[in-house]
Design a protein around this motif. Structure first.
Motif, PDB file in Angstrom:
ATOM      1  N   CYS A  98       0.811  -1.207   0.000  1.00 46.42           N
ATOM      2  CA  CYS A  98       0.000   0.000   0.000  1.00 46.42           C
ATOM      3  C   CYS A  98       0.853   1.268   0.000  1.00 46.42           C
ATOM      4  O   CYS A  98       0.314   2.363  -0.065  1.00 46.42           O
ATOM      5  N   GLY A  99       2.156   1.110   0.087  1.00 44.11           N
ATOM      6  CA  GLY A  99       2.999   2.301   0.068  1.00 44.11           C
ATOM      7  C   GLY A  99       3.438   2.732   1.454  1.00 44.11           C
ATOM      8  O   GLY A  99       4.210   3.680   1.601  1.00 44.11           O
ATOM      9  N   MET A 100       2.953   2.059   2.504  1.00 47.28           N
ATOM     10  CA  MET A 100       3.385   2.388   3.862  1.00 47.28           C
ATOM     11  C   MET A 100       4.661   1.599   4.207  1.00 47.28           C
ATOM     12  O   MET A 100       5.140   1.660   5.321  1.00 47.28           O
ATOM     13  N   ASN A 101       5.133   0.832   3.229  1.00 47.85           N
ATOM     14  CA  ASN A 101       6.359   0.041   3.411  1.00 47.85           C
ATOM     15  C   ASN A 101       6.298  -0.936   4.568  1.00 47.85           C
ATOM     16  O   ASN A 101       7.286  -1.148   5.256  1.00 47.85           O
ATOM     17  N   GLU A 102       5.142  -1.480   4.796  1.00 51.68           N
ATOM     18  CA  GLU A 102       5.028  -2.473   5.859  1.00 51.68           C
ATOM     19  C   GLU A 102       4.321  -3.707   5.345  1.00 51.68           C
ATOM     20  O   GLU A 102       3.368  -4.178   5.946  1.00 51.68           O
ATOM     21  N   GLY A 103       4.748  -4.201   4.243  1.00 48.41           N
ATOM     22  CA  GLY A 103       4.201  -5.447   3.720  1.00 48.41           C
ATOM     23  C   GLY A 103       3.064  -5.248   2.740  1.00 48.41           C
ATOM     24  O   GLY A 103       2.645  -4.133   2.447  1.00 48.41           O
ATOM     25  N   MET A 104       2.598  -6.385   2.236  1.00 51.14           N
ATOM     26  CA  MET A 104       1.568  -6.383   1.199  1.00 51.14           C
ATOM     27  C   MET A 104       0.231  -6.804   1.809  1.00 51.14           C
ATOM     28  O   MET A 104       0.140  -7.846   2.456  1.00 51.14           O
ATOM     29  N   HIS A 105      -0.803  -6.026   1.588  1.00 56.62           N
ATOM     30  CA  HIS A 105      -2.139  -6.411   2.048  1.00 56.62           C
ATOM     31  C   HIS A 105      -2.631  -7.602   1.235  1.00 56.62           C
ATOM     32  O   HIS A 105      -2.569  -7.574   0.002  1.00 56.62           O
ATOM     33  N   VAL A 106      -3.126  -8.627   1.923  1.00 52.77           N
ATOM     34  CA  VAL A 106      -3.733  -9.770   1.236  1.00 52.77           C
ATOM     35  C   VAL A 106      -5.232  -9.494   1.156  1.00 52.77           C
ATOM     36  O   VAL A 106      -5.841  -9.150   2.171  1.00 52.77           O
ATOM     37  N   TRP A 107      -5.835  -9.655   0.004  1.00 49.27           N
ATOM     38  CA  TRP A 107      -7.280  -9.380  -0.136  1.00 49.27           C
ATOM     39  C   TRP A 107      -8.070 -10.516   0.515  1.00 49.27           C
ATOM     40  O   TRP A 107      -8.477 -11.468  -0.122  1.00 49.27           O
ATOM     41  N   GLU A 108      -8.278 -10.341   1.812  1.00 51.24           N
ATOM     42  CA  GLU A 108      -8.859 -11.437   2.595  1.00 51.24           C
ATOM     43  C   GLU A 108     -10.349 -11.652   2.385  1.00 51.24           C
ATOM     44  O   GLU A 108     -10.901 -12.614   2.898  1.00 51.24           O
ATOM     45  N   ASP A 109     -10.995 -10.762   1.650  1.00 55.80           N
ATOM     46  CA  ASP A 109     -12.388 -11.059   1.300  1.00 55.80           C
ATOM     47  C   ASP A 109     -12.427 -12.116   0.193  1.00 55.80           C
ATOM     48  O   ASP A 109     -13.464 -12.711  -0.059  1.00 55.80           O
ATOM     49  N   SER A 110     -11.280 -12.327  -0.461  1.00 58.33           N
ATOM     50  CA  SER A 110     -11.200 -13.285  -1.559  1.00 58.33           C
ATOM     51  C   SER A 110     -10.324 -14.490  -1.261  1.00 58.33           C
ATOM     52  O   SER A 110     -10.402 -15.500  -1.962  1.00 58.33           O
ATOM     53  N   TYR A 111      -9.467 -14.356  -0.254  1.00 57.21           N
ATOM     54  CA  TYR A 111      -8.567 -15.460   0.101  1.00 57.21           C
ATOM     55  C   TYR A 111      -8.442 -15.538   1.619  1.00 57.21           C
ATOM     56  O   TYR A 111      -8.289 -14.509   2.273  1.00 57.21           O
ATOM     57  N   ILE A 112      -8.459 -16.758   2.158  1.00 63.47           N
ATOM     58  CA  ILE A 112      -8.053 -16.924   3.554  1.00 63.47           C
ATOM     59  C   ILE A 112      -6.586 -17.296   3.519  1.00 63.47           C
ATOM     60  O   ILE A 112      -6.173 -18.171   2.745  1.00 63.47           O
ATOM     61  N   VAL A 113      -5.788 -16.623   4.314  1.00 61.59           N
ATOM     62  CA  VAL A 113      -4.358 -16.886   4.310  1.00 61.59           C
ATOM     63  C   VAL A 113      -3.942 -17.487   5.649  1.00 61.59           C
ATOM     64  O   VAL A 113      -4.382 -17.044   6.711  1.00 61.59           O
ATOM     65  N   GLU A 114      -3.140 -18.552   5.581  1.00 63.09           N
ATOM     66  CA  GLU A 114      -2.583 -19.166   6.787  1.00 63.09           C
ATOM     67  C   GLU A 114      -1.086 -19.318   6.562  1.00 63.09           C
ATOM     68  O   GLU A 114      -0.631 -19.359   5.425  1.00 63.09           O
TER      69      GLU A 114
END
Ligand code: ADP
Ligand code: ZN
Length: 433
Positions: A248-264
């Protein structure tokens, strides 16, 4: 803040969990239409009713790359063949190739996710988007294409390679955003310099990097070379392709689109779930895919999830760290585990180092030997012999500190190594298996 879809992008965690739960049940129901999941879920007595809370996902077995291979060509298809409007396939260089199917709705959803990523990167109508990732069965190129058009940018679907023409297009069409692999971006910067041009001759303002692991030092180097901001874009064909997670440009990682994917994140050895913050293998469950839902798919990519869910950009989607590498990219050298990205990180921090490198492995008298060929800047290469010797020592030392192995360093002239035009092939392993 720029949002493509403010409502969903700023959804709160509780509401998100409810949405995930509902979509997870739908996903399981849809998955049961495929021969593969009908068997696997049937054998384990699993159905949509098995899911009362999100934690129940853990009762489901993982789906592995080998399961996709064994399902070739259609055992994971969950809709009528007539409903499928597109397929993608992996190259199959490491075995039976794998196929991913999409229906119209799947493509529509993917387009929306990519549009979110691009708007988050600051893209607007009027931007000129030069897509320098190859098009075809590989999802890298085509994956961002439709989302970019949806945002209203002018898309140049040029693909990878043909570097002079790429640079000509930067100038002729006023390209503002490019999508490119970091290894190719390093090569393009060499060509720009060789043509006597500089970033001031272009209107570039954002670089989007994806498709291969690279280190933070590489990003910094490229941001300096191009004098613009670079953002990380992650995805894999099994989860559509690029646009699964994006910075997102805050330089703290990549947002995962969790409405479309569950991430573990799991321990790749034991398969146990790891707490946020721990590094492990990323596992995805699709939540909206219709033609080919996947449950607990083991990506083989290694990264960690950040503990905090809130972000100053206003989104509450979990963030994923940079990808360290794939479980199957890990080199075992004299019993020590090494990721090429660790070597890259050390190299790219050294100012005299140029834009390309290669890792060679062979076995001499039953012992592994690792040689790192490094292109260095032209000025250094043609400089004093004494300095070259020092530089060699410096690189050797930096690598030893990081990976604990002594390497043989070969300093090369700029352009001496085969340039990357897409996903780089960094490692040549001549050891007998
Ligand atoms: P393959 O490379 O197996 O043919 P894909 O074309 O689907 O498969 O590429 C997806 C893979 O590329 C991911 O699993 C990951 O290893 C790598 N990848 C994609 N984006 C990134 C990124 N931003 N950083 C690191 N690795 C990435
Ligand atoms: Zn953010």
């Amino acid at each position: 803040m720029n949002y493509w879809d403010r409502n969903i992008e700023t959804i709160g965690r509780e509401e998100l969990a409810a949405l995930q739960l509902q979509r997870l049940k739908e996903t399981v129901a849809r998955a049961l239409n495929s021969p593969y999941y009908r068997k696997v879920l049937g054998d384990n007595n699993l159905s949509p009713d098995s899911i009362r809370s999100l934690d129940d996902l853990r009762r489901f077995p993982f789906t592995a790359k080998d399961d996709l291979r064994a399902s070739y060509p259609r055992a994971l298809l969950a809709v009528d063949r007539e409903e499928v409007v597109r397929m993608h396939a992996s190259s199959g260089t490491t075995g039976q190739s794998t196929v991913v199917y999409h229906n119209l709705q799947d493509l529509e959803n993917w387009t929306g996710l990519v549009a979110r990523c691009l708007v988050m990167a600051g893209a607007t109508r009027g931007d000129v988007f030069q897509n320098m990732m190859s098009y075809g069965l590989f999802t890298g190129g085509i994956g961002l294409h439709y989302g970019a058009e949806r945002v209203g940018m002018m898309v140049i679907p040029i693909g990878g390679g043909n570097t002079h023409r790429q640079i000509q297009f930067f100038q002729d069409f006023g390209t503002t955003i490019i999508h490119i692999t970091p290894s190719y971006a390093l090569h393009v910067s060499d060509v720009i310099r060789d043509l006597g041009l500089s970033p001031d001759d272009f209107r570039l303002r954002v670089l989007i990097f994806g498709a291969e692991p690279y280190s933070e030092a590489t990003r910094e180097k490229l941001e300096q070379l191009y004098r613009v901001r670079a953002l990380n874009c992650y995805g894999l064909s099994e989860m559509n392709g690029p646009g699964v997670a994006f910075e997102c440009g805050m330089n703290e990682g990549m947002h995962v689109w969790e409405d479309s994917y569950i991430v573990e994140v799991i321990d790749p050895e034991s398969g146990d779930l790891l707490p946020p913050g721990d590094e492990g293998e990323i596992v995805f469950t699709t939540l909206t895919r219709e033609a080919m839902p996947l449950i607990r798919y083991r990506s083989r990519d290694l990264a960690r999830l950040y503990e905090r869910t809130d972000c100053s950009c206003g989104r509450n989607f979990r963030r994923l760290s940079r990808i360290i590498g794939r479980t199957d990219d890990m080199l075992i050298v004299r019993g020590v585990n090494v990721f090429p990205s660790q070597i890259e990180h050390e190299l790219m921090r050294i100012p005299e180092v140029g834009t390309n490198y290669q890792i060679l492995l062979d076995r001499v008298e039953n012992l592994d030997r690792m040689t790192v060929r490094v292109e260095i800047t032209g000025r250094t290469f043609h400089g004093e012999v004494g300095e070259l010797r020092l530089l060699k020592k410096k690189i050797e030392h930096a690598l030893k500190e990081e990976i604990l192995i002594t390497t043989e360093i070969e300093l090369m002239e700029p352009g001496a190594l085969p340039p990357s035009q897409g996903k780089a092939k960094r490692v040549i392993d001549n050891r007998e298996m």
